[in-house]
Design a protein around this motif. Structure first.
Motif, short mmCIF file in Angstrom:
data_model
loop_
_atom_site.label_atom_id
_atom_site.label_comp_id
_atom_site.label_asym_id
_atom_site.label_seq_id
_atom_site.Cartn_x
_atom_site.Cartn_y
_atom_site.Cartn_z
N ASP A 249 -19.20 46.03 40.94
CA ASP A 249 -18.25 45.03 41.40
C ASP A 249 -18.93 43.69 41.11
N GLN B 180 -19.68 41.26 43.97
CA GLN B 180 -20.75 41.65 44.89
C GLN B 180 -22.12 41.59 44.21
N ASP C 131 -29.40 45.05 42.06
CA ASP C 131 -28.85 43.94 42.83
C ASP C 131 -29.17 42.65 42.09
#
Length: 292
Positions: free
Chosen positions: A163, A166, A189
């Protein structure tokens, strides 16, 4: 071996996306999402052909039986290259006006997975769906703002999906028999280690994940454990997706977007171009065609 980045002699895209190399045809496909156009060319960007589609397009896959499946603003469609006609299959989010189907790819067994995105790129309004061989549709995830980067490990048992809003890539244990997602963990991340956002992605023959860093202007190669293995700078910040192609599957094709965005640190003269990156010393995996 020295890495080289060349610009293919093809039209600039407003929102270039979805590069797809077909080993049977030895041709590269890509799309202009906002230009509602499919392109096809040889490995050098020559012998160019194009087709218009009736809505914004997020991705396409080729069918084993011929033609393609395209993910349009209003759902999954079958596309016939001879007639240029798009025939609706299903629109699982027909009641949500702010979403459209975005990035998608075919798993090793021939099922097509594609997810929706919020046009405003703000809220988790969309889901991830599987188009099965019988043309039925199964929802796999929800709460997605901008679906991107679906791809699989070489054995098909691990599924990667992002996503973009995110700023995370997840990895899932993937049931190759059913196409179901069995578990999820954070694979990478971007907020911790990178300046941009995850967008399109692919996996090489060694099982490493290649993701573009959109708005960061770099290609990122992740090891199977999620650590950063390589960073390669690109001529523009606005890169959008990647796919290995060429006769030996050793050319990494990279799409980009020409639409303006905030935060660019340089003049994007080549924004919207399709790039060919060579000298990486790795190869990709042939893409499967949809079996339905």
């Amino acid at each position: 071996m020295m890495v080289r980045v060349e610009t293919l002699p093809v039209p600039a895209c407003d929102l270039g996306e979805g590069p797809l190399w077909d080993v049977d045809e030895q041709r590269l496909y890509w799309i202009d999402s906002h230009g509602a156009t499919i392109y096809r060319a040889d490995a050098q960007g020559k012998d160019l052909q194009s087709w218009c589609v009736p809505e914004h397009i997020g991705s396409l896959c080729l069918r084993k039986a011929g033609g393609a499946i395209v993910s349009l603003r209003n759902g999954f469609h079958e596309f016939d290259f001879a007639s240029g006609r798009a025939t609706p299959i299903a629109d699982p989010e027909s009641g949500i006006r702010r979403t459209r189907l975005n990035d998608g790819k075919v798993d090793r067994q021939g099922r097509f997975l594609a997810g929706y995105m919020d046009y405003e790129e703000r809220e988790g309004l969309g889901g991830l769906y599987r188009l099965n061989s019988d043309r039925s549709v199964t929802q796999l995830e929800d709460g997605i703002a901008v679906s991107n980067g679906p791809c699989w490990s070489p054995d098909g048992g691990t599924f990667y999906f992002a996503d973009s809003m995110q700023r995370r890539i997840w990895s899932y244990k993937y049931d190759t028999a059913t196409g179901d997602l069995l578990s999820r963990r954070v694979f990478a991340d971007f907020a911790l280690h990178l300046r941009g956002y995850p967008d399109g992605a692919t996996v090489d023959a060694d099982g490493f994940v290649w993701s573009v860093e959109v708005y960061g202007g770099r290609l990122v190669r992740f090891a199977p454990d999620g650590t950063i293995d390589r960073l390669i700078g690109m001529p523009v910040d606005s890169i959008t997706s990647v796919m290995f192609g060429g006769a030996d599957l050793d050319i990494l094709y990279v799409t980009s977007m020409a639409r303006p965005f905030l935060g660019s640190r340089r003049l994007e003269r080549e924004a919207g171009a399709v790039f060919a990156v060579t000298g990486l010393g790795v190869r990709g995996i042939p893409e499967t065609r949809f079996v339905g």
